[in-house]
Design a protein around this motif. Structure first.
Motif, PDB file in Angstrom:
ATOM      1  N   LEU A  75       0.828  -1.205   0.000  1.00 40.77           N
ATOM      2  CA  LEU A  75       0.000   0.000   0.000  1.00 40.77           C
ATOM      3  C   LEU A  75       0.863   1.256   0.000  1.00 40.77           C
ATOM      4  CD1 LEU A  75      -2.679  -0.999   2.690  1.00 40.77           C
ATOM      5  CD2 LEU A  75      -2.952  -1.054   0.207  1.00 40.77           C
ATOM      6  N   PRO A  76       0.347   2.365  -0.520  1.00 42.67           N
ATOM      7  CA  PRO A  76       1.077   3.642  -0.434  1.00 42.67           C
ATOM      8  C   PRO A  76       1.201   4.087   1.022  1.00 42.67           C
ATOM      9  CG  PRO A  76      -1.139   3.958  -1.327  1.00 42.67           C
ATOM     10  CD  PRO A  76      -0.905   2.484  -1.287  1.00 42.67           C
ATOM     11  N   THR A  77       2.200   4.922   1.288  1.00 46.05           N
ATOM     12  CA  THR A  77       2.530   5.277   2.675  1.00 46.05           C
ATOM     13  C   THR A  77       1.444   6.088   3.370  1.00 46.05           C
ATOM     14  OG1 THR A  77       3.708   7.230   1.867  1.00 46.05           O
ATOM     15  CG2 THR A  77       5.002   5.212   2.237  1.00 46.05           C
ATOM     16  N   ASN A  78       0.534   6.692   2.608  1.00 42.55           N
ATOM     17  CA  ASN A  78      -0.530   7.487   3.232  1.00 42.55           C
ATOM     18  C   ASN A  78      -1.893   6.797   3.151  1.00 42.55           C
ATOM     19  OD1 ASN A  78      -0.934   7.731   0.500  1.00 42.55           O
ATOM     20  ND2 ASN A  78      -1.420   9.929   0.553  1.00 42.55           N
ATOM     21  N   HIS A  79      -1.891   5.477   2.954  1.00 43.97           N
ATOM     22  CA  HIS A  79      -3.163   4.752   2.845  1.00 43.97           C
ATOM     23  C   HIS A  79      -3.818   4.643   4.220  1.00 43.97           C
ATOM     24  CE1 HIS A  79      -6.098   1.641   1.795  1.00 43.97           C
ATOM     25  NE2 HIS A  79      -5.833   1.898   0.525  1.00 43.97           N
ATOM     26  N   PHE A  80      -5.149   4.823   4.253  1.00 43.59           N
ATOM     27  CA  PHE A  80      -5.844   4.840   5.544  1.00 43.59           C
ATOM     28  C   PHE A  80      -5.779   3.495   6.263  1.00 43.59           C
ATOM     29  CE2 PHE A  80      -9.128   3.456   2.599  1.00 43.59           C
ATOM     30  CZ  PHE A  80      -9.835   2.497   3.307  1.00 43.59           C
ATOM     31  N   HIS A  81      -5.558   2.381   5.531  1.00 44.13           N
ATOM     32  CA  HIS A  81      -5.416   1.085   6.195  1.00 44.13           C
ATOM     33  C   HIS A  81      -4.196   1.067   7.114  1.00 44.13           C
ATOM     34  CE1 HIS A  81      -8.033  -1.575   3.325  1.00 44.13           C
ATOM     35  NE2 HIS A  81      -8.735  -0.785   4.109  1.00 44.13           N
ATOM     36  N   LEU A  82      -3.141   1.769   6.712  1.00 43.78           N
ATOM     37  CA  LEU A  82      -1.954   1.849   7.569  1.00 43.78           C
ATOM     38  C   LEU A  82      -2.268   2.647   8.829  1.00 43.78           C
ATOM     39  CD1 LEU A  82       0.873   2.496   4.929  1.00 43.78           C
ATOM     40  CD2 LEU A  82       0.130   0.328   5.923  1.00 43.78           C
ATOM     41  N   ALA A  83      -3.071   3.696   8.668  1.00 42.36           N
ATOM     42  CA  ALA A  83      -3.484   4.477   9.838  1.00 42.36           C
ATOM     43  C   ALA A  83      -4.281   3.607  10.804  1.00 42.36           C
ATOM     44  CB  ALA A  83      -4.319   5.677   9.390  1.00 42.36           C
ATOM     45  N   ASP A  84      -5.190   2.794  10.260  1.00 37.37           N
ATOM     46  CA  ASP A  84      -5.978   1.888  11.105  1.00 37.37           C
ATOM     47  C   ASP A  84      -5.076   0.895  11.834  1.00 37.37           C
ATOM     48  OD1 ASP A  84      -8.269   3.139  10.256  1.00 37.37           O
ATOM     49  OD2 ASP A  84      -8.773   1.623   8.751  1.00 37.37           O
ATOM     50  N   ALA A  85      -4.054   0.399  11.129  1.00 41.98           N
ATOM     51  CA  ALA A  85      -3.152  -0.586  11.725  1.00 41.98           C
ATOM     52  C   ALA A  85      -2.371   0.015  12.891  1.00 41.98           C
ATOM     53  CB  ALA A  85      -2.191  -1.123  10.667  1.00 41.98           C
ATOM     54  N   TYR A  86      -1.829   1.232  12.696  1.00 45.08           N
ATOM     55  CA  TYR A  86      -1.095   1.888  13.784  1.00 45.08           C
ATOM     56  C   TYR A  86      -2.018   2.188  14.966  1.00 45.08           C
ATOM     57  CZ  TYR A  86       3.314   2.534  11.274  1.00 45.08           C
ATOM     58  OH  TYR A  86       4.518   2.325  10.638  1.00 45.08           O
ATOM     59  N   SER A  87      -3.251   2.571  14.664  1.00 43.35           N
ATOM     60  CA  SER A  87      -4.207   2.854  15.731  1.00 43.35           C
ATOM     61  C   SER A  87      -4.492   1.597  16.551  1.00 43.35           C
ATOM     62  CB  SER A  87      -5.507   3.395  15.130  1.00 43.35           C
ATOM     63  OG  SER A  87      -6.446   3.672  16.147  1.00 43.35           O
ATOM     64  N   ALA A  88      -4.687   0.460  15.862  1.00 39.37           N
ATOM     65  CA  ALA A  88      -4.954  -0.803  16.560  1.00 39.37           C
ATOM     66  C   ALA A  88      -3.768  -1.207  17.431  1.00 39.37           C
ATOM     67  CB  ALA A  88      -5.273  -1.899  15.546  1.00 39.37           C
ATOM     68  N   ILE A  89      -2.557  -1.060  16.891  1.00 41.54           N
ATOM     69  CA  ILE A  89      -1.351  -1.401  17.657  1.00 41.54           C
ATOM     70  C   ILE A  89      -1.224  -0.490  18.878  1.00 41.54           C
ATOM     71  CG2 ILE A  89       1.179  -1.335  17.582  1.00 41.54           C
ATOM     72  CD1 ILE A  89       0.945  -2.299  14.648  1.00 41.54           C
ATOM     73  N   GLY A  90      -1.528   0.799  18.674  1.00 39.35           N
ATOM     74  CA  GLY A  90      -1.451   1.740  19.789  1.00 39.35           C
ATOM     75  C   GLY A  90      -2.382   1.362  20.930  1.00 39.35           C
ATOM     76  N   MET A  91      -3.597   0.926  20.602  1.00 39.71           N
ATOM     77  CA  MET A  91      -4.548   0.570  21.660  1.00 39.71           C
ATOM     78  C   MET A  91      -4.157  -0.727  22.367  1.00 39.71           C
ATOM     79  SD  MET A  91      -6.304   3.118  21.896  1.00 39.71           S
ATOM     80  CE  MET A  91      -7.322   2.503  23.241  1.00 39.71           C
ATOM     81  N   ILE A  92      -3.457  -1.624  21.668  1.00 37.74           N
ATOM     82  CA  ILE A  92      -2.959  -2.828  22.338  1.00 37.74           C
ATOM     83  C   ILE A  92      -1.877  -2.444  23.347  1.00 37.74           C
ATOM     84  CG2 ILE A  92      -1.723  -5.005  22.024  1.00 37.74           C
ATOM     85  CD1 ILE A  92      -4.653  -5.078  21.182  1.00 37.74           C
ATOM     86  N   TYR A  93      -0.968  -1.560  22.931  1.00 41.36           N
ATOM     87  CA  TYR A  93       0.044  -1.080  23.881  1.00 41.36           C
ATOM     88  C   TYR A  93      -0.617  -0.408  25.086  1.00 41.36           C
ATOM     89  CZ  TYR A  93       4.171  -1.943  20.931  1.00 41.36           C
ATOM     90  OH  TYR A  93       5.187  -2.528  20.219  1.00 41.36           O
ATOM     91  N   PHE A  94      -1.688   0.342  24.831  1.00 40.19           N
ATOM     92  CA  PHE A  94      -2.415   1.005  25.917  1.00 40.19           C
ATOM     93  C   PHE A  94      -2.964  -0.031  26.902  1.00 40.19           C
ATOM     94  CE2 PHE A  94      -6.634   2.544  27.421  1.00 40.19           C
ATOM     95  CZ  PHE A  94      -6.179   3.538  28.276  1.00 40.19           C
TER      96      PHE A  94
END
Length: 713
Positions: free
Chosen positions: A535-554
């Motif tokens: 995927l391109p670096t600004n694809h919203f799926h990447l944003a979703d992935a980072y968000s999911a990882i962030g909430m797991i760390y939380f």
């Protein structure tokens, strides 16, 4: 039978074995050799301590492990006899005859091993063939086991065992031939299968709506039918409880006959499909989904064709209402649910067969079920109005078996048909009080009270497709292990990077919801790595992935890592020019929660306020989502001791709730409690008391209502 045999029968010693169980096997092709050639010496038979055997449960016994495997039928037939000799022709003939009725027959010569095996069975029903003199000791000891359904006493002289066996309802009879046992098995097998068809009740079973959505999701999956059939055949060949003759027949002739013909003619197809849906066996559902879809579409097509034919035949008057019948056993638990739901709705979560012949339905299926101690005999009387069916989603069709040219008396309703329970009344009989008639009316999807909620849940799932949607529904139904198993199956089958990323994302979500955060983190990271490659670096799926990882760390308490991932998610969304999209709301809310937990209330407030600004752009001013945002902001102000600002936020929450919620909703109690706390902190004690009293009044009404509900139910 010799006098010595009579002594064995009346003996109270449970270690005594019946040496004459195979006195006579009457089969069409049995040999004429003498009985002495057909038995083993009793001294070679292992003795059994019934008490010890019943109390023993084998967990890691290698001898038992061969039996503990996935099964595709509701019934397991076991044959216990210390004198069985599998090399003898007479036994092979008997076994062949039994396997025409039940494909898998498990043989035991050791009584304790047999009882241990039965104790391990949890989901299937056991049909047991046992000798008379052995049965008189074992059967009373295990009669109450719920997995034991039917017992067939096999002996040369039935009169010797009538006295003890007549006291046990699960004993179906005493037989001196395999032919007689096969005839009884045929009837009891169908009675058992009918009683195990899955039913959910609206208002009692939380899964009532989700099973409808599950059906829709399965029907939307379009696979390569030729490939699916081949994989299904290969899958079946690996099993030992499916007739090889049936498998070969389906492989050669599947395309030559209709799906409905296979369903009502091929026992293993019927049983395998019904059982997989009953147990939510995702592996088998996946293998049979092509057949599930074919069967559904054919009933839909037949229904339209047959309705048109009826309309052409009755041009002057509309088709009259008519009734069909279904006899079956219903578990005591489901019968109690049905009585509580009278006037409400039930869903039959599979294809449902019914008959135009009421006598056959009653005498062959409803009445025999009353002989089972755990079942109630039910005669369903289903009233069908063709006029209503023509304009709704109710589908049914007259069907015929493979090889039969004329349509018979059988009606097949499409899967997951919803019925209204119009009336439940007892059928009086001098021999039983467990015989009931239940009047049903099929209703369409758009004609019942649950339609609004179903529509909302359906909309929530539109972003998922295929098996991912099925997995999500299983999660919501409280089946995380089955959802996980399905995800892993699909991950193994994934043929593209995108499919692998989707499967890992679904696994990550599943693990997160079940508290397995390290596994969730691993799955999400794998999904992110794959997505970054395609995927391109600004694809919203990447944003979703980072968000999911962030909430797991939380959730794992690693707040700095959580913030890092969540900020990367927002950076990607900003680079994608998503500045006021509703997706940003979750990101800012998540960052706000992390800061709140870290005690950095000013930054938490900034994030929550940014989230609120975006929501105000895309939502009406009285939307309940805004109430949640104002609550979060109020809580932050309270932590910062800015009580007037907190009070202002909580009052805005109350204004929105008064418009969007019923007056007795429990959320009001929490809001009044928050308002009261702020008044107290500000020294306005009279207002604080009034708010707290209002909160208590609402809570007491809720508790009173719940208590009354418990009394009524």
């Amino acid at each position: 039978m010799s006098s010595n045999d009579s002594t064995l029968v009346t003996s109270k010693d449970p270690s005594v074995m019946d040496t004459n169980i195979l006195t006579r096997l009457i089969t069409s092709d049995s040999s004429s050799s003498s009985f002495s050639d057909k038995t083993k010496n009793a001294s070679t038979s292992p003795a059994v301590n019934v008490t010890a055997a019943v109390a023993t449960t084998v967990n890691n016994d290698p001898a038992l492990s061969q039996f503990v495997r996935r099964r595709f039928q509701n019934i397991i037939l076991i044959w216990l006899d210390s004198n069985i000799d599998e090399t003898k022709e007479y036994f092979k003939n008997a076994l062949r005859r039994l396997r025409r009725v039940v494909a898998s027959v498990t043989i035991f010569t050791d009584s304790q091993e047999c009882l241990n095996f039965i104790s391990e069975i949890k989901q299937e029903k056991i049909f047991m063939i046992v000798s008379g003199s052995l049965g008189q000791y074992i059967v009373p000891a295990i009669n109450a086991w719920p997995q034991l359904d039917s017992i067939y006493i096999f002996c040369r002289e039935p009169a010797l065992h009538k006295q003890w066996s007549k006291m046990i309802l699960k004993v179906k009879g005493i037989y001196d031939s395999i032919r007689q046992i096969c005839e009884a098995l045929q009837i009891d097998r169908e009675t058992c299968d009918r009683s195990m068809i899955p039913i959910t009740f609206c208002g009692i079973d939380p899964s009532f709506i989700y099973v409808q959505l599950l059906k829709e999701a399965l029907l939307q999956i379009e696979d390569d039918d030729t490939k699916s059939l081949k994989e299904f055949i290969e899958y079946c060949r690996l099993r030992d409880d499916i007739s090889k003759r049936e498998i070969n027949k389906i492989e050669r002739k599947y395309q030559s006959h209709t799906p409905t013909s296979w369903y009502i003619s091929s026992y293993f197809m019927y049983s395998m499909l019904n059982r997989s849906v009953q147990l939510m066996d995702v592996e088998v559902i996946g293998k049979m989904n092509f057949f599930f879809r074919h069967l559904y579409k054919e009933i839909e097509l037949l229904h339209r064709e047959q309705q048109q034919q009826q309309q052409q035949l009755s041009t002057k008057t509309p088709p009259a209402r008519f009734r069909v019948f279904r006899g079956q056993g219903l578990s005591l638990e489901n019968f109690e649910k049905m009585k509580k739901t009278e006037g409400g709705l039930l869903s039959v979560n599979n294809f449902l067969s019914a008959s135009r012949n009421s006598k056959t339905s009653f005498h062959n299926y409803a009445y025999p079920a009353t002989r089972h101690p755990d079942l109630v005999g039910i005669l369903f009387v289903i009233t069908i109005d063709p006029k209503i069916c023509a304009t709704s989603s109710i589908h049914f069709a007259d069907v015929k078996p493979v090889g039969q040219n004329e349509v018979g008396e059988e009606i097949l309703f499409s899967t997951h048909t919803i019925f209204r329970i119009d009336r439940i009344k007892r059928i009086h009989d001098e021999h039983t009080d467990r015989l009931w008639q239940v009047n049903l009316t099929p209703i369409g999807d758009g004609n019942h009270d649950m339609n609004t909620l179903t529509l909302r849940l359906r909309q929530e799932l539109t972003w998922k497709m295929g098996w991912s949607r099925v997995s999500e529904i299983l999660m919501r139904m409280g089946e995380p292990l089955k959802a996980e198993h399905l995800c892993k199956i699909e991950l193994d089958k994934a043929s593209s990077s995108q499919e692998r990323a989707d499967c890992n994302n679904q696994l990550g979500k599943l693990y997160a919801e079940t508290g397995k955060y390290s596994r969730a983190l691993s799955s999400y990271k794998q999904a992110l790595q794959i997505s970054m490659e395609i995927l391109p670096t600004n694809h919203f799926h990447l944003a979703d992935a980072y968000s999911a990882i962030g909430m797991i760390y939380f959730q794992m308490g690693e707040h700095s890592k959580a913030l890092s991932s969540l900020k990367r998610s927002i950076d990607i969304q900003n680079r994608a020019l998503i500045t006021d999209d509703i997706k940003l709301v979750d990101s800012y809310d998540n960052i706000g929660m992390v800061y709140f937990q870290m005690g950095n209330y000013s930054k938490a407030l900034s994030s929550f306020q940014r989230s609120l600004e975006i929501q105000k752009i895309g939502l009406p001013p009285n939307h309940l989502v805004l109430a949640s945002s104002y609550t979060r902001i109020g809580n932050v102000y309270a932590k910062m001791n800015e009580h007037s600002e907190a009070l202002s936020s909580f009052k805005k929450v109350l204004e929105i709730q008064k418009i969007g919620l019923p007056s007795k909703h429990p959320d009001f109690a929490e809001t009044y409690k928050n308002i009261g706390a702020m008044y107290k902190n500000m020294g306005m004690l009279s207002k604080a008391v009034r708010s707290q009293e209002r909160a208590l009044q609402i809570k007491s009404k809720i508790l009173s209502s719940n208590h009354q509900g418990l009394i009524v139910s």
